[in-house]
Design a protein around this motif. Structure first.
Motif: not given
Length: 301
Positions: A269-277
């Motif tokens: 989820l953290a990696i996906l959040a960084v990618i989304a940001f």
């Protein structure tokens, strides 16, 4: 003349041995289906109850008029029992000792050590002499808390009697064919005797194997033992508080599973959040740059 006598004796032996492989027996592949009776052998049979009968189906009796019941019954015993103890793996040596003291042995065994998802358990198959089978079963049940048991018996008296009779008949046939081979005067008679002897010997060996198997099954009963942990044994009765306790345990377990799943997904989820940001920043910069180009290209009034 001697040649014709040998050939005639060979044909008589083949006809005589036909009773050892007639239809309805335990062997397959007979030379003929002639139901000849060996001289000196009784034409009666043995019923499932161990009573000897005449050829016409009537019950045989001795000279005094009493019914003959001298044929012992052949029974195969099997049983399956399950007990619960605190530590199942510690019971395995005791089961081996029970079998050894009764004159038997452990045929096979398997065990499942305790893990996060299951309690420890063992499964053992014991071969016990038939006359000590009940006592050994009682000793096994005394090792822990009774869970379940089942027992069955199979009467194979007719099979054993039939196999023994056919073995005796085929043995006589083999002996006579061997004698004919020794007295054969030409190649044709010798080859015919050898062919018949090979077939009879194969049938005899098969019947001897069947008799040995049946004897082993009758002499040694089979006891399958399942030993489980006491915590896995089904309770005899449950109250409201037992249900409440089980419900609370289920809720706690479900919460534990949710926490574990969240811990597993959190890095992703953290990696996906960084990618989304990063994607949002790129989109915002692209829109801003597009607006600036549009404003610069629009003429002032």
């Amino acid at each position: 003349m001697k040649r014709f006598l040998v050939a005639g004796a060979l044909a008589s032996t083949l006809l005589l041995a036909g009773c050892a492989s007639g239809t309805g027996g335990l062997t397959t592949g007979s030379v003929d289906s002639i139901s000849a009776v060996e001289p000196g052998m009784d034409s009666g049979m043995v019923t499932a109850e161990g009573l000897k009968t005449n050829a016409d189906g009537s019950v045989a009796s001795d000279a005094s008029g009493s019914v003959s019941t001298d044929v012992s019954r052949s029974v195969i015993k099997t049983a399956s029992v399950s007990v619960a103890v605190d530590h199942p793996l510690e019971v395995a040596p005791e089961l081996a000792t029970i079998a050894a003291n009764a004159g038997g042995y452990v045929q096979d065994s398997s065990n499942s050590p305790a893990s996060e998802y299951q309690s420890e358990s063992i499964y053992v198959t014991l071969r016990i002499p038939a006359d000590k089978f009940d006592a050994a079963t009682a000793e096994v049940l005394a090792l822990g808390t009774f869970v379940s048991s089942s027992q069955s018996e199979s009467d194979v008296t007719l099979q054993v009697t039939d196999v023994d009779a056919r073995i005796a008949s085929l043995t006589t046939s083999v002996d006579r064919l061997t004698a004919l081979m020794a007295n054969a005067t030409n190649t044709a008679d010798l080859l015919a005797a050898e062919s018949a002897l090979a077939q009879r010997q194969a049938e005899l060996d098969s019947l001897v194997s069947q008799r040995d198997y049946l004897s082993n099954q009758v002499d040694l009963a089979t006891l399958s033992v399942s030993v489980i942990a006491t915590t896995d044994a089904a309770p005899t009765s449950q109250s409201f508080w037992d249900g409440l306790s089980q419900g609370w345990s289920a809720l706690v377990n479900a919460g534990s599973v949710f926490v574990v799943a969240l811990g597993f997904l959190l890095p992703w989820l953290a990696i996906l959040a960084v990618i989304a940001f990063a994607a949002l920043v790129i989109i915002w910069l692209s829109i801003r740059a597009s607006r600036r180009r549009h404003e610069s290209s629009t003429p002032e009034e």
